[in-house]
Each structure stands twice: as C-alpha cells, then as structure tokens.
Write a protein that holds these residues in place. Structure first.
Motif, mmCIF file in Angstrom:
data_model
loop_
_atom_site.group_PDB
_atom_site.id
_atom_site.type_symbol
_atom_site.label_atom_id
_atom_site.label_comp_id
_atom_site.label_asym_id
_atom_site.label_seq_id
_atom_site.Cartn_x
_atom_site.Cartn_y
_atom_site.Cartn_z
ATOM 1 N N GLY A 22 0.829 -1.196 0.000
ATOM 2 C CA GLY A 22 0.000 0.000 0.000
ATOM 3 C C GLY A 22 0.864 1.246 0.000
ATOM 4 O O GLY A 22 1.846 1.323 0.737
ATOM 5 N N VAL A 23 0.481 2.202 -0.831
ATOM 6 C CA VAL A 23 1.204 3.470 -0.882
ATOM 7 C C VAL A 23 0.197 4.607 -0.802
ATOM 8 O O VAL A 23 -0.880 4.537 -1.392
ATOM 9 N N ASP A 24 0.540 5.629 -0.033
ATOM 10 C CA ASP A 24 -0.339 6.791 0.100
ATOM 11 C C ASP A 24 0.508 8.013 0.436
ATOM 12 O O ASP A 24 1.597 7.889 1.002
ATOM 13 N N VAL A 25 -0.025 9.175 0.096
ATOM 14 C CA VAL A 25 0.663 10.433 0.365
ATOM 15 C C VAL A 25 0.360 10.959 1.770
ATOM 16 O O VAL A 25 1.060 11.840 2.273
ATOM 17 N N ASP A 26 -0.658 10.389 2.414
ATOM 18 C CA ASP A 26 -1.121 10.903 3.698
ATOM 19 C C ASP A 26 -0.526 10.078 4.850
ATOM 20 O O ASP A 26 -0.913 8.926 5.062
ATOM 21 N N PRO A 27 0.384 10.663 5.621
ATOM 22 C CA PRO A 27 1.011 9.907 6.716
ATOM 23 C C PRO A 27 0.026 9.517 7.813
ATOM 24 O O PRO A 27 0.217 8.491 8.472
ATOM 25 N N VAL A 28 -1.016 10.295 8.018
ATOM 26 C CA VAL A 28 -2.014 9.959 9.038
ATOM 27 C C VAL A 28 -2.716 8.660 8.671
ATOM 28 O O VAL A 28 -2.877 7.760 9.493
ATOM 29 N N LEU A 29 -3.127 8.535 7.412
ATOM 30 C CA LEU A 29 -3.809 7.323 6.975
ATOM 31 C C LEU A 29 -2.875 6.120 6.993
ATOM 32 O O LEU A 29 -3.300 5.004 7.323
ATOM 33 N N LEU A 30 -1.621 6.330 6.648
ATOM 34 C CA LEU A 30 -0.662 5.227 6.692
ATOM 35 C C LEU A 30 -0.422 4.740 8.124
ATOM 36 O O LEU A 30 -0.226 3.540 8.342
ATOM 37 N N GLN A 31 -0.438 5.648 9.087
ATOM 38 C CA GLN A 31 -0.311 5.231 10.486
ATOM 39 C C GLN A 31 -1.489 4.347 10.888
ATOM 40 O O GLN A 31 -1.322 3.347 11.588
ATOM 41 N N VAL A 32 -2.683 4.710 10.427
ATOM 42 C CA VAL A 32 -3.874 3.892 10.702
ATOM 43 C C VAL A 32 -3.723 2.536 10.034
ATOM 44 O O VAL A 32 -4.008 1.490 10.638
ATOM 45 N N ALA A 33 -3.283 2.527 8.776
ATOM 46 C CA ALA A 33 -3.106 1.270 8.045
ATOM 47 C C ALA A 33 -2.145 0.343 8.779
ATOM 48 O O ALA A 33 -2.427 -0.845 8.973
ATOM 49 N N ALA A 34 -1.019 0.885 9.203
ATOM 50 C CA ALA A 34 -0.016 0.077 9.896
ATOM 51 C C ALA A 34 -0.526 -0.417 11.253
ATOM 52 O O ALA A 34 -0.215 -1.531 11.669
ATOM 53 N N ALA A 35 -1.316 0.400 11.933
ATOM 54 C CA ALA A 35 -1.845 0.008 13.241
ATOM 55 C C ALA A 35 -2.949 -1.036 13.118
ATOM 56 O O ALA A 35 -3.056 -1.938 13.960
ATOM 57 N N ASP A 36 -3.762 -0.933 12.066
ATOM 58 C CA ASP A 36 -4.936 -1.797 11.936
ATOM 59 C C ASP A 36 -4.688 -3.061 11.124
ATOM 60 O O ASP A 36 -5.459 -4.019 11.227
ATOM 61 N N HIS A 37 -3.650 -3.079 10.299
ATOM 62 C CA HIS A 37 -3.469 -4.188 9.359
ATOM 63 C C HIS A 37 -2.013 -4.650 9.322
ATOM 64 O O HIS A 37 -1.132 -3.926 8.855
ATOM 65 N N VAL A 38 -1.777 -5.860 9.771
ATOM 66 C CA VAL A 38 -0.450 -6.461 9.703
ATOM 67 C C VAL A 38 -0.362 -7.283 8.424
ATOM 68 O O VAL A 38 -1.310 -7.973 8.062
ATOM 69 N N GLY A 39 0.765 -7.181 7.736
ATOM 70 C CA GLY A 39 0.971 -7.997 6.544
ATOM 71 C C GLY A 39 1.479 -7.209 5.357
ATOM 72 O O GLY A 39 2.621 -7.400 4.931
ATOM 73 N N PRO A 40 0.673 -6.299 4.816
ATOM 74 C CA PRO A 40 1.163 -5.522 3.677
ATOM 75 C C PRO A 40 2.293 -4.570 4.076
ATOM 76 O O PRO A 40 2.401 -4.182 5.246
ATOM 77 N N ALA A 41 3.094 -4.191 3.104
ATOM 78 C CA ALA A 41 4.068 -3.121 3.305
ATOM 79 C C ALA A 41 3.353 -1.801 3.086
ATOM 80 O O ALA A 41 2.521 -1.686 2.184
ATOM 81 N N TRP A 42 3.662 -0.794 3.898
ATOM 82 C CA TRP A 42 3.032 0.523 3.792
ATOM 83 C C TRP A 42 4.108 1.544 3.467
ATOM 84 O O TRP A 42 5.105 1.634 4.182
ATOM 85 N N ILE A 43 3.901 2.317 2.397
ATOM 86 C CA ILE A 43 4.913 3.251 1.910
ATOM 87 C C ILE A 43 4.291 4.629 1.709
ATOM 88 O O ILE A 43 3.237 4.752 1.067
ATOM 89 N N GLU A 44 4.952 5.652 2.217
ATOM 90 C CA GLU A 44 4.495 7.026 2.004
ATOM 91 C C GLU A 44 5.143 7.566 0.723
ATOM 92 O O GLU A 44 6.373 7.623 0.622
ATOM 93 N N ALA A 45 4.313 7.959 -0.231
ATOM 94 C CA ALA A 45 4.814 8.504 -1.498
ATOM 95 C C ALA A 45 3.684 9.186 -2.253
ATOM 96 O O ALA A 45 2.511 8.834 -2.087
ATOM 97 N N ASP A 46 4.050 10.144 -3.069
ATOM 98 C CA ASP A 46 3.112 10.817 -3.964
ATOM 99 C C ASP A 46 3.026 10.007 -5.252
ATOM 100 O O ASP A 46 4.055 9.671 -5.851
#
Length: 196
Positions: free
Chosen positions: A71-95
């Motif tokens: 998963g990739v997203d530009v919004d660090p707030v949403l990525l923090q939620v993703a990482a806290a709620d979902h184990v497994g996928p890699a989470w990357i901050e990027a435009d």
C-alpha cells in the motif's frame, strides 16, 4: 501542487475518514468489494499495489487472500492507521505523481476516488507512473466518481499515452454495466506482453 486530498478537505479530514471506515467495519459493512474484483483478475499469490491505499483496507484484504500486497499513500495519518490496523502488507508514504518503487506488480489498483483527489493537472503523470509499475500483461484498475472534474475519456487518453490497452468499464465494483450517465466508473487497462 499539493493533492486535492489536502487542499480541498477539512483539516481533520484524514482522522474523520479513518474513523468512518473503522465504524463501517465494526458495523459489519461489506468493505471487500474492490478486493474481490482485483482478486478475480490475477492469479493466486500475485504482487498487487494499492495506489492511494488510505487506511489500508484493500491491501489488507488482498493480503488476506494470499497476495503480496503493498500500500502506498501520500497521507502519513492514513498510513499510520493502516499500519496500526493491518499487519501484513508493506506501507509506503509517497506521492503517486512521482512514484518510483523500483519493482513491478501484476496489478495496480487505485480505488476510493483517488483520481479525484490528485494534485490538479497531475492525472497524466499518475497514470504513467502507475503503468510503469506494471509487469508485462499486468492490469491497472481505476475506480472513481464521474461527477467531478476527472473525466473517463481523459483517463482513457492518459492510459493510451502510457501504452496501456483499455479492457473493461463498469459502473460498480460488482460488475454492473457501464452507462453513459453512471456516476461511478471502474476501468481496467492492460500492459501488453513484451514481444520477443
């Protein structure tokens, strides 16, 4: 220019968006429609990029279905939620307009109106960058509202410019037929297999 996700929404939009989807999940709402759609397009164990992943529900569901989801997203707030709620996928901050992950995917999916929240004028760049992350014969899936500034014909032109071939167009994630007056579109494009 900054994405419309930041410039055309309230200051607490990210937090309220995350809470809305947490509440929907707690209520038992079906939030896996996009994942079922993508899962049907690719072989088991495929590499899938969730471009504009938000809170991570799509990438998490694809991971649960056995795919190598990123998963990739530009919004660090949403990525923090993703990482806290979902184990497994890699989470990357990027435009998405400057995305360069250095790898290819069997499918790239951009759901949840990501296209309408991009920076103004960046749509061509985003489609090109997403196409560059597709493996040969990989599929790009885009879903977004059609009653805003992003037009279906313009996205199709961007895909052609990125050497993608249009395949399907639906009005919902559950495969309802496309109508010219549909207020939502799900589009699929294919990167041609390399010759030789």
């Amino acid at each position: 220019m900054r994405p419309r996700w930041f410039t055309e929404t309230a200051a607490d939009h990210s937090e309220s968006y995350a809470e809305r989807f947490r509440a929907l999940a707690a209520e038992g709402a079906d939030l896996a429609g996009e994942a079922r759609f993508v899962d049907a397009l690719v072989p088991p164990g495929s590499a899938v990029l969730d471009a504009g992943c938000g809170t991570g529900r799509l990438a998490a569901e694809l991971h649960a279905r056995g795919h190598d989801a990123v998963g990739v997203d530009v919004d660090p707030v949403l990525l923090q939620v993703a990482a806290a709620d979902h184990v497994g996928p890699a989470w990357i901050e990027a435009d998405l307009a400057t995305l360069a992950l250095g790898r290819e995917f069997d499918a790239v999916v951009s759901a949840g109106n990501v296209m309408v929240f991009l920076a103004p004028g960046s749509e061509d760049d985003v489609v090109r960058r997403l196409a560059e992350h597709l493996a040969p014969d990989g599929v790009l899936v885009l879903g977004f509202r059609t009653d805003r500034h992003v037009q279906v014909v313009d996205v199709e032109a961007s895909a052609r410019g990125a050497s993608l071939v249009a395949e399907q167009r639906f009005s919902t994630w559950d495969l309802r037929p496309w109508q010219d007056d549909s207020d939502f579109v799900v589009m699929t494009f294919r990167r041609p297999k390399e010759s030789g």
